[in-house]
Design a protein around this motif. Structure first.
Motif, mmCIF file in Angstrom:
data_model
loop_
_atom_site.group_PDB
_atom_site.id
_atom_site.type_symbol
_atom_site.label_atom_id
_atom_site.label_comp_id
_atom_site.label_asym_id
_atom_site.label_seq_id
_atom_site.Cartn_x
_atom_site.Cartn_y
_atom_site.Cartn_z
ATOM 1 N N LYS A 3 0.827 -1.209 0.000
ATOM 2 C CA LYS A 3 0.000 0.000 0.000
ATOM 3 C C LYS A 3 0.860 1.258 0.000
ATOM 4 C CE LYS A 3 -4.254 -1.687 1.911
ATOM 5 N NZ LYS A 3 -5.399 -1.337 2.717
ATOM 6 N N SER A 4 0.384 2.243 -0.752
ATOM 7 C CA SER A 4 1.047 3.546 -0.782
ATOM 8 C C SER A 4 0.528 4.388 0.383
ATOM 9 C CB SER A 4 0.747 4.257 -2.105
ATOM 10 O OG SER A 4 -0.622 4.609 -2.168
ATOM 11 N N ASN A 5 1.200 5.500 0.644
ATOM 12 C CA ASN A 5 0.734 6.406 1.694
ATOM 13 C C ASN A 5 -0.661 6.932 1.367
ATOM 14 O OD1 ASN A 5 3.008 6.110 3.252
ATOM 15 N ND2 ASN A 5 4.039 7.891 2.389
ATOM 16 N N ALA A 6 -0.934 7.191 0.086
ATOM 17 C CA ALA A 6 -2.265 7.665 -0.308
ATOM 18 C C ALA A 6 -3.326 6.615 0.026
ATOM 19 C CB ALA A 6 -2.283 7.991 -1.793
ATOM 20 N N MET A 7 -3.027 5.351 -0.221
ATOM 21 C CA MET A 7 -3.981 4.279 0.086
ATOM 22 C C MET A 7 -4.209 4.170 1.592
ATOM 23 S SD MET A 7 -2.402 1.633 -2.681
ATOM 24 C CE MET A 7 -3.470 0.228 -2.493
ATOM 25 N N ARG A 8 -3.134 4.310 2.367
ATOM 26 C CA ARG A 8 -3.278 4.260 3.826
ATOM 27 C C ARG A 8 -4.153 5.400 4.333
ATOM 28 N NH1 ARG A 8 2.103 3.635 3.239
ATOM 29 N NH2 ARG A 8 2.846 1.508 3.305
ATOM 30 N N LEU A 9 -3.984 6.590 3.748
ATOM 31 C CA LEU A 9 -4.801 7.738 4.141
ATOM 32 C C LEU A 9 -6.272 7.479 3.795
ATOM 33 C CD1 LEU A 9 -5.170 10.615 5.183
ATOM 34 C CD2 LEU A 9 -4.583 11.423 2.900
ATOM 35 N N LEU A 10 -6.538 6.967 2.611
ATOM 36 C CA LEU A 10 -7.913 6.648 2.231
ATOM 37 C C LEU A 10 -8.515 5.604 3.162
ATOM 38 C CD1 LEU A 10 -7.524 6.608 -1.648
ATOM 39 C CD2 LEU A 10 -8.731 8.320 -0.274
ATOM 40 N N ASP A 11 -7.717 4.619 3.566
ATOM 41 C CA ASP A 11 -8.185 3.607 4.516
ATOM 42 C C ASP A 11 -8.561 4.256 5.845
ATOM 43 O OD1 ASP A 11 -7.776 1.585 2.658
ATOM 44 O OD2 ASP A 11 -5.842 0.969 3.511
ATOM 45 N N THR A 12 -7.730 5.179 6.305
ATOM 46 C CA THR A 12 -7.990 5.878 7.564
ATOM 47 C C THR A 12 -9.311 6.640 7.504
ATOM 48 O OG1 THR A 12 -5.632 6.130 7.980
ATOM 49 C CG2 THR A 12 -7.071 7.615 9.176
ATOM 50 N N LEU A 13 -9.615 7.181 6.335
ATOM 51 C CA LEU A 13 -10.843 7.949 6.147
ATOM 52 C C LEU A 13 -12.032 7.070 5.780
ATOM 53 C CD1 LEU A 13 -9.291 10.880 4.085
ATOM 54 C CD2 LEU A 13 -9.956 10.917 6.504
ATOM 55 N N SER A 14 -11.810 5.763 5.708
ATOM 56 C CA SER A 14 -12.843 4.802 5.272
ATOM 57 C C SER A 14 -13.407 5.171 3.897
ATOM 58 C CB SER A 14 -13.970 4.701 6.300
ATOM 59 O OG SER A 14 -13.476 4.228 7.526
ATOM 60 N N ALA A 15 -12.553 5.709 3.054
ATOM 61 C CA ALA A 15 -12.959 6.098 1.704
ATOM 62 C C ALA A 15 -12.818 4.905 0.759
ATOM 63 C CB ALA A 15 -12.086 7.250 1.206
ATOM 64 N N ALA A 16 -13.790 4.744 -0.101
ATOM 65 C CA ALA A 16 -13.746 3.657 -1.083
ATOM 66 C C ALA A 16 -12.812 4.033 -2.230
ATOM 67 C CB ALA A 16 -15.142 3.389 -1.610
ATOM 68 N N TYR A 17 -12.053 3.082 -2.718
ATOM 69 C CA TYR A 17 -11.204 3.297 -3.880
ATOM 70 C C TYR A 17 -10.970 1.967 -4.577
ATOM 71 C CZ TYR A 17 -7.388 1.813 -0.734
ATOM 72 O OH TYR A 17 -6.592 1.131 0.143
ATOM 73 N N THR A 18 -10.559 2.057 -5.829
ATOM 74 C CA THR A 18 -10.277 0.877 -6.632
ATOM 75 C C THR A 18 -8.827 0.928 -7.071
ATOM 76 O OG1 THR A 18 -12.544 0.869 -7.459
ATOM 77 C CG2 THR A 18 -10.934 -0.401 -8.710
ATOM 78 N N ILE A 19 -8.134 -0.171 -6.942
ATOM 79 C CA ILE A 19 -6.745 -0.263 -7.365
ATOM 80 C C ILE A 19 -6.725 -0.759 -8.812
ATOM 81 C CG2 ILE A 19 -4.533 -1.411 -6.978
ATOM 82 C CD1 ILE A 19 -5.493 -1.778 -4.025
ATOM 83 N N HIS A 20 -6.038 -0.029 -9.663
ATOM 84 C CA HIS A 20 -5.859 -0.434 -11.057
ATOM 85 C C HIS A 20 -4.384 -0.786 -11.248
ATOM 86 C CE1 HIS A 20 -9.802 1.000 -12.454
ATOM 87 N NE2 HIS A 20 -9.642 1.939 -11.536
ATOM 88 N N THR A 21 -4.097 -1.959 -11.749
ATOM 89 C CA THR A 21 -2.717 -2.350 -12.014
ATOM 90 C C THR A 21 -2.514 -2.487 -13.516
ATOM 91 O OG1 THR A 21 -3.245 -4.692 -11.795
ATOM 92 C CG2 THR A 21 -2.514 -3.557 -9.799
ATOM 93 N N TYR A 22 -1.270 -2.356 -13.949
ATOM 94 C CA TYR A 22 -0.938 -2.455 -15.367
ATOM 95 C C TYR A 22 0.533 -2.817 -15.503
ATOM 96 C CZ TYR A 22 0.649 2.245 -14.259
ATOM 97 O OH TYR A 22 1.257 3.315 -13.665
ATOM 98 N N SER A 23 0.869 -3.355 -16.646
ATOM 99 C CA SER A 23 2.249 -3.738 -16.919
ATOM 100 C C SER A 23 3.072 -2.513 -17.308
ATOM 101 C CB SER A 23 2.295 -4.763 -18.053
ATOM 102 O OG SER A 23 3.637 -5.001 -18.434
ATOM 103 N N THR A 24 4.293 -2.458 -16.823
ATOM 104 C CA THR A 24 5.224 -1.394 -17.206
ATOM 105 C C THR A 24 6.354 -1.944 -18.076
ATOM 106 O OG1 THR A 24 6.498 -1.708 -15.175
ATOM 107 C CG2 THR A 24 4.737 -0.063 -15.110
ATOM 108 N N ALA A 25 6.251 -3.210 -18.454
ATOM 109 C CA ALA A 25 7.322 -3.878 -19.201
ATOM 110 C C ALA A 25 7.635 -3.188 -20.529
ATOM 111 C CB ALA A 25 6.950 -5.336 -19.445
#
Length: 70
Positions: A3-25
């Motif tokens: 988790k990034s710091n931004a994700m941890r902050l959103l968790d603290t605020l109980s804010a909903a978010y979606t993680i999008h992953t993608y290849s950087t190859a």
């Protein structure tokens, strides 16, 4: 996934978010490429710019990935 710091902050605020992953190859990590890889509209994908002005003060901007500062 680590988790990034931004994700941890959103968790603290109980804010909903979606993680999008993608290849950087392929090396394509610019905003428009990422929008395409994640099947998101470019107008809904943002980049954060932090600038330091002539006075030395910092300013932050959130822009859609297809936009530029003038």
């Amino acid at each position: 996934m680590k988790k990034s710091n931004a994700m941890r902050l959103l968790d603290t605020l109980s804010a909903a978010y979606t993680i999008h992953t993608y290849s950087t190859a392929d090396g394509a990590i610019d905003g428009l490429s990422v929008a395409g890889k994640t099947r998101c509209e470019p107008g809904r994908v943002f980049k954060t710019l932090v600038l330091r002005g002539a006075s030395g003060a910092a300013a932050g901007f959130c822009l859609p990935v297809a936009e530029e500062l003038p």
